[in-house]
Design an enzyme around this catalytic site. Sequence first.
Site, mmCIF file in Angstrom:
data_model
loop_
_atom_site.group_PDB
_atom_site.id
_atom_site.type_symbol
_atom_site.label_atom_id
_atom_site.label_comp_id
_atom_site.label_asym_id
_atom_site.label_seq_id
_atom_site.Cartn_x
_atom_site.Cartn_y
_atom_site.Cartn_z
ATOM 1 N N HIS A 74 6.424 4.180 4.051
ATOM 2 C CA HIS A 74 6.795 2.766 4.191
ATOM 3 C C HIS A 74 7.124 2.207 2.808
ATOM 4 C CE1 HIS A 74 2.463 2.722 3.563
ATOM 5 N NE2 HIS A 74 2.222 3.047 4.822
ATOM 6 N N GLU B 199 -2.648 -1.678 -3.135
ATOM 7 C CA GLU B 199 -3.720 -0.880 -2.551
ATOM 8 C C GLU B 199 -3.364 0.601 -2.614
ATOM 9 O OE1 GLU B 199 -5.126 -4.027 0.951
ATOM 10 O OE2 GLU B 199 -4.044 -2.191 1.481
ATOM 11 N N HIS C 272 -7.746 -5.529 7.730
ATOM 12 C CA HIS C 272 -7.491 -4.499 8.736
ATOM 13 C C HIS C 272 -7.738 -5.056 10.141
ATOM 14 C CE1 HIS C 272 -6.362 -0.224 9.132
ATOM 15 N NE2 HIS C 272 -6.841 -0.397 10.348
ATOM 16 N N HIS D 130 0.857 -1.184 0.000
ATOM 17 C CA HIS D 130 0.000 0.000 0.000
ATOM 18 C C HIS D 130 0.893 1.234 0.000
ATOM 19 C CE1 HIS D 130 -3.890 1.982 1.720
ATOM 20 N NE2 HIS D 130 -3.182 2.861 1.017
#
Length: 237
Positions: A50, A70, A190, A43
């Site tokens: 990151h 994502e 999640h 993501h």
Amino acid sequence: MTKLSVNINKIATLRNSRGGNTPNVVQFAKDAQRFGAEGITIHPRPDERHIRYQDAYDLKSDVYTEYNIEGNPIPKFMEMVLKIKPTQVTLVPDSINAITSNAGWDTIKHKDFLTEIIKEFKNNNIRTSIFVDPDLHQIEGAKATGTDRIELYTETFAHQYSLGNKNAINPYMECAGLANALDLGINAGHDLSLDNIKFFKENITGLLEVSIGHALIAESLYLGVETVIGMYLDKLK
């Protein structure tokens, strides 16, 4: 069997905190697949705090299972996905300053925007998924966009389950039932973890894929990556 896609964002976070290339995100993705992961999820965010956009390109040739990217479909993200052509793109409406994803799309309000984006990806043979809250109206809205799948946002379930409230699964079950009736594929992610994944899987009919990163990496600090991936696969059978 529900597929396990390992989100490797936290590996990139650890690398970035020190500089250099340790741990190596490409090598981690290769190892995760060797240990049994059936997909790799990343993501990338605009600030690249990151996963970096370059990581997405670097991973392309080494993700031989399913590659899931994502993100919020801003122009830079769109350009990247159309060049890489991953197995799946998951559209997430995260704001620039969000620490992590914290809400699903309003598929009714953003129907025209999502429809246009999804059409572009599907024209390039990329499977599409929309990150949504467990709300029946949003599932219906997702269907109207032409998406292949939805990804149920599971933070509320995970939090309530940790408090002993197993009824928190109910809206997810209702949404899964509607998605199945509408011929929408179902993903989820999640805050899913070793503590709650088996219960979630057993109650969500037609669950095709879960994307797990933060919990899996945290659990691996104690148990080891290969062991933890094996434990997830066992619970997802």
